[in-house]
Design an enzyme around this catalytic site. Structure first.
Site, mmCIF file in Angstrom:
data_model
loop_
_atom_site.group_PDB
_atom_site.id
_atom_site.type_symbol
_atom_site.label_atom_id
_atom_site.label_comp_id
_atom_site.label_asym_id
_atom_site.label_seq_id
_atom_site.Cartn_x
_atom_site.Cartn_y
_atom_site.Cartn_z
ATOM 1 N N SER A 1 0.848 -1.209 0.000
ATOM 2 C CA SER A 1 0.000 0.000 0.000
ATOM 3 C C SER A 1 0.875 1.247 0.000
ATOM 4 C CB SER A 1 -0.897 0.020 1.236
ATOM 5 O OG SER A 1 -1.657 -1.156 1.300
ATOM 6 N N GLU B 1 -0.089 -8.678 -6.027
ATOM 7 C CA GLU B 1 -0.598 -10.048 -5.862
ATOM 8 C C GLU B 1 0.136 -11.049 -6.746
ATOM 9 O OE1 GLU B 1 -4.832 -10.143 -6.495
ATOM 10 O OE2 GLU B 1 -5.212 -8.743 -4.864
ATOM 11 N N SER C 1 4.019 -6.429 -3.050
ATOM 12 C CA SER C 1 3.789 -6.565 -1.606
ATOM 13 C C SER C 1 4.510 -7.808 -1.110
ATOM 14 C CB SER C 1 2.290 -6.704 -1.323
ATOM 15 O OG SER C 1 2.087 -7.126 0.017
ATOM 16 N N HIS D 1 1.666 -13.378 1.036
ATOM 17 C CA HIS D 1 2.048 -13.223 -0.368
ATOM 18 C C HIS D 1 3.210 -14.170 -0.754
ATOM 19 C CE1 HIS D 1 -0.294 -9.339 -1.207
ATOM 20 N NE2 HIS D 1 -0.725 -9.840 -0.072
ATOM 21 N N HIS E 1 10.367 11.214 4.520
ATOM 22 C CA HIS E 1 10.117 12.595 4.936
ATOM 23 C C HIS E 1 10.225 13.643 3.828
ATOM 24 C CE1 HIS E 1 10.585 10.746 8.872
ATOM 25 N NE2 HIS E 1 11.798 10.351 8.522
ATOM 26 N N ARG F 1 18.403 13.494 2.096
ATOM 27 C CA ARG F 1 19.534 12.777 2.676
ATOM 28 C C ARG F 1 19.867 11.464 1.975
ATOM 29 N NH1 ARG F 1 19.328 11.444 8.946
ATOM 30 N NH2 ARG F 1 18.773 13.642 9.027
ATOM 31 N N ASN G 1 6.738 8.930 6.010
ATOM 32 C CA ASN G 1 7.726 7.965 6.458
ATOM 33 C C ASN G 1 7.185 6.589 6.111
ATOM 34 O OD1 ASN G 1 9.557 6.279 7.541
ATOM 35 N ND2 ASN G 1 9.514 7.138 9.606
ATOM 36 N N ARG H 1 9.336 3.995 5.398
ATOM 37 C CA ARG H 1 10.525 3.134 5.376
ATOM 38 C C ARG H 1 10.229 1.777 6.013
ATOM 39 N NH1 ARG H 1 14.517 7.600 7.887
ATOM 40 N NH2 ARG H 1 12.918 7.337 9.473
HETATM 41 C C1 PLP Z 1 -3.564 -5.575 -5.652
HETATM 42 C C2 PLP Z 1 -3.036 -5.169 -4.300
HETATM 43 N N1 PLP Z 1 -2.474 -3.950 -4.162
HETATM 44 C C3 PLP Z 1 -1.977 -3.533 -2.986
HETATM 45 C C4 PLP Z 1 -2.019 -4.340 -1.869
HETATM 46 C C5 PLP Z 1 -1.484 -3.838 -0.584
HETATM 47 O O1 PLP Z 1 -0.392 -4.549 -0.125
HETATM 48 P P1 PLP Z 1 -0.033 -4.518 1.435
HETATM 49 O O2 PLP Z 1 -0.972 -5.456 2.113
HETATM 50 O O3 PLP Z 1 1.371 -4.976 1.499
HETATM 51 O O4 PLP Z 1 -0.217 -3.136 1.910
HETATM 52 C C6 PLP Z 1 -2.597 -5.599 -1.948
HETATM 53 C C7 PLP Z 1 -2.662 -6.459 -0.761
HETATM 54 O O5 PLP Z 1 -2.910 -7.622 -0.783
HETATM 55 C C8 PLP Z 1 -3.134 -6.034 -3.191
HETATM 56 O O6 PLP Z 1 -3.734 -7.220 -3.303
#
Ligand code: PLP
Length: 400
Positions: free
Chosen positions: A56, A161, A182, A187, A214, A218, A246, A248
């Site tokens: 995400s 995915e 991800s 996964h 941030h 740096r 942030n 990271r």
């Molecule tokens: C298509 C897709 N995008 C983004 C994400 C988000 O990944 P995360 O759970 O690592 O935040 C997922 C999570 O399964 C996903 O299926």
């Protein structure tokens, strides 16, 4: 549980890697994350890989970076073509950055964006397409790339995915201007939480690197073209150039990621063997629509989807009850049709064409898990249970 949705892919190597980091004392981002990024870039053949705290976060940082490009940055109000099935955080950064979404339907058998709809979805405001390969199964990324090139659009590939999947031998997650992955627990590799942004564009990489931490300078090389380094070290140490976050990852995640990457090919092999069994058991049974790969595609088989064919009078509730009684885990396909969720009220969006298949998948679909270990007894049990529970006659008229 007899057949769970996911299980750990870790062994002793991951635990030892964690221990080394803890003993070393450097818990925040450091050499292990850098090492993971180098290995990741090498494995997938991309110029730059940036590890972040989740898939995400990779989507968020990636969308943000596109707003700060020198040439042709995205701007609020620009339109983005998106598939109707994906995870919620594929869409959220687009909303948060003021983009307008145009949803198109998916193909029922691949569950990916129906590329035949792209031309119709295009408007003078279109600036980007988001492509998602659902649950390991490659979308028509070559065609989407060609469409984007033909219309001067960015391609954002959310490959969260589908790590390890390929299309005509090319890894998914390398077709986009920005590509995201991800490494969340369930996964293809797990770094507990974690994600990667991959790109061949050095400007986007530097923007994302700054936005990850941030919005400061740096972590950028002195010769980066996104800023001019000045001579006063006191101010350069805390110099902010972009509205960032942030995002990271922890050093622990980087260290585990290095070990998991070494195992990825072996784990994919097992996933594909499980998939071959699943496909052979369900092949030819018209009651069930299972996920199908397009020509030239090799899925990394995150899981096994089943859609109860709307041509048959089968009640999903009966099927779900039987699965529960058999101690088999199941869930909605990704997040179902995103347009069906309450959060859509906060979006600026419309749809291009009718959204039919995404709604069928939402109402009549589910998936069971795939794991990087032999699932022969589990898959055989799923087949027996579904075969018995999916009772219904072929309808004379199909209404969906
Ligand atoms: C298509 C897709 N995008 C983004 C994400 C988000 O990944 P995360 O759970 O690592 O935040 C997922 C999570 O399964 C996903 O299926």
């Amino acid at each position: 549980m007899f057949y769970d949705l996911a299980s750990s892919s870790w062994g002793d190597e991951e635990i030892q890697a964690l221990r080394r980091v803890i003993d070393g004392g450097q818990l925040t981002i450091g050499d292990s994350v850098r090492h993971f990024e180098e290995e990741f870039a090498r494995k997938f053949g991309v110029r730059h890989a940036l590890m972040v705290s989740s898939g995400s976060a990779a989507n968020l940082v990636g969308v943000a970076a596109l707003f700060y490009k020198k040439d042709r940055p995205l701007r609020r109000g620009d339109e983005v073509i998106v598939p109707s099935i994906s995870w919620a955080t594929t869409y959220y950064p687009l909303q948060q950055y003021g983009l307008r979404l145009r949803f198109v339907d998916v193909e029922l058998e691949s569950l990916n964006m129906d590329v035949a709809q792209l031309e119709r979805a295009l408007t003078p405001r279109t600036r980007m397409v988001v492509a998602v390969s659902i649950l390991g199964n490659p979308a028509a990324l070559d065609q989407i790339r060609a469409f984007c090139d033909g219309h001067h659009l960015y391609l954002f590939e959310d490959n969260c995915e589908s790590m390890g999947a390929t299309l005509h031998g090319r890894p998914c997650g390398t077709f986009g201007d920005i590509n995201t992955f991800s490494s969340f627990f369930s996964h293809h590799i797990s770094t507990m939480e974690g994600g990667v942004l991959a790109t061949n564009d050095t400007e986007l990489y530097h923007l994302a690197r700054s936005i990850r931490a941030h919005g400061w300078t740096r972590d950028l090389p002195a010769d980066s073209e996104i800023f001019e380094k000045r001579s006063d070290d006191f101010f350069e140490a805390y110099r902010f150039i972009l509205p960032g976050y942030n995002a990271r990852p922890l050093e622990l995640s980087g260290a585990v990621g290095v070990e998991q990457l070494k195992k990825l090919d072996g784990m994919l092999e097992v996933r594909r063997r499980n998939a071959a069994l699943f496909q052979s058991l369900f092949a030819g049974d018209e009651r069930f629509v299972i996920q199908r790969e397009r020509p030239g595609a090799s899925s990394s088989w995150f899981s096994f989807t089943v859609i109860l064919n709307p041509a048959f009078d089968i009640d999903r509730r009966d099927v779900m009850r039987a699965m529960k009684d058999a101690d088999i885990g199941y869930r909605i396909i990704t997040g179902g049709c995103f347009l069906r969720h309450d959060v859509i009220r906060y979006f600026d969006y419309d749809t291009s064409g009718e959204i039919v298949n995404a709604n069928i998948a939402h109402d009549r679909g589910f998936f069971v898990g795939n794991h990087p270990r032999d699932l022969t007894p589990q898959i055989e049990r799923v087949h027996q249970v579904l075969d018995r529970a999916a009772v219904g006659r072929r309808r004379s008229v199909v209404s969906v």
